[in-house]
Design a protein around this motif. Structure first.
Motif: not given
Length: 359
Positions: A14-32
């Motif tokens: 998850c940390a790598q995804a946030e670091d690479v994609f940020g808010g453009d292509k990676h979204f941490i959502v409220a539930n699955e």
């Protein structure tokens, strides 16, 4: 596109995804379930396959969209699912993960979702080939079950926006329990909030007396509501909630407002992150929980940033008719030596029910 709910087993991913994609292509959502629906929308607009990630405990939140949206008998939408396998058979884990770990494969089989198993000794290319061959052939969801220890460590920098707040979550929890009455009841959300409450009681020699919601993320407030409606109006029930947990099942708040329990005090410990599973950001700092609480029917709602303001809010909550909502803005972080409860969930339940009956 990548979307999901953070998990400690997948924290480096998850940390790598946030670091690479940020808010453009990676979204941490409220539930699955949100993640699956977001992936479906992306596919409908682009004809491309999105990935979703989750802890296996979150599979329950995905069953409806998996069975009634993406399934081959309905819209036939491909989604790559990356699932942290907590409670994997043969591996030691926390009690709330044991059952889920045992049934994870059967859940996927019942849903008709092909899956493979990724562990530290797996051939990653082989597993990805399996996943994408099935995604392209079936045009429906495919899962990769991930064992603990599969990914190398990778950490994000600290959530800098939290640094200016006076209190940590642990300090706020101690402040709240010190100002409650002996007969008051506490329900705490899953993760480090429950661990900190448990440790605070031990340090104060107050014993096991609170309901520690070790799983069921997002449902602590509904548990507390059921208790508040059942113990009588003269006894305060405090819910120690988290921003990520509250966001996961935000619909609980209008039900609390509608039920209007006069003895309910809903405390939101807002540190703007999924701190218990790696510190990934939530939208907690960007969400106006006070407006939501008022619109949901809470009689009182306030946000505090200092111990002085929290003192005033707790005094008012004790004297006012609820439901009351208190948001505490917190800086992130927790002690490295924070212990886990030595009691079992069943022992916790028995002790809490004895506390309920003690008055």
């Amino acid at each position: 596109m990548l979307a999901g709910v953070p998990d400690s087993l997948l924290s480096s991913f998850c940390a790598q995804a946030e670091d690479v994609f940020g808010g453009d292509k990676h979204f941490i959502v409220a539930n699955e379930g949100n993640a699956v629906a977001l992936a479906a929308g992306h596919h409908l607009a682009t004809n491309r396959i999105a990935a979703v990630y989750m802890q296996n405990s979150g599979l329950g939140n995905t069953i409806n969209p998996l069975a009634s949206l993406t399934d081959p008998l309905v819209y036939k939408i491909p989604v790559l699912m990356i699932i942290g396998w907590r409670g994997e058979p043969g591996k030691r884990d926390e009690p709330q993960h044991i059952k889920q770990g045992l049934i994870t494969e059967n859940q996927l089989k019942i849903l008709g979702i092909p899956y493979c198993h990724l562990n530290p000794s797996s051939d990653l290319g082989q597993q990805l080939n399996f996943a994408f061959e099935n995604l392209n052939k079936l045009s429906s969801p495919v899962a990769i079950l991930v064992s603990s220890g599969t990914f190398h460590d990778f950490k994000l920098g600290e959530n800098q926006s939290s640094c200016s707040y006076e209190m940590t979550r642990e300090e706020a929890i101690n402040f709240c329990i010190d100002r409650a009455n002996e007969a008051d009841l506490f329900v705490s959300t899953t993760g480090k909030a429950s661990r900190e409450l448990y440790e605070a009681r031990n340090i104060k020699s107050q014993g096991l007396r609170d309901f520690l919601t070790v799983g069921s993320m997002g449902h602590a407030s509904s548990i507390a509501l059921g208790i508040a409606l059942s113990v009588g109006a003269g006894r305060k029930v405090y819910c120690l909630d988290g921003d990520g947990a509250a966001l996961m099942h935000l619909g609980a708040m209008p039900i609390i407002g509608s039920a209007s329990p006069v003895n309910f005090i809903h405390i939101l410990l807002n540190n703007g992150s999924h701190e218990s599973v790696g510190g990934q950001p939530t939208v907690g700092y960007k969400t106006n929980f006070i407006d939501i609480a008022i619109a949901s029917g809470y009689r009182h709602a306030t946000s505090v940033v200092s111990k002085k303001e929290l003192e005033e809010a707790l005094v008012a909550a004790k004297n006012n008719l609820g439901p009351t909502f208190i948001e505490i803005m917190l800086r992130g972080g927790s002690r490295k030596d924070l212990a886990r409860p030595s009691s079992t969930p069943l022992e916790n339940k028995i002790a809490f029910m004895a506390q309920v009956q003690s008055v």
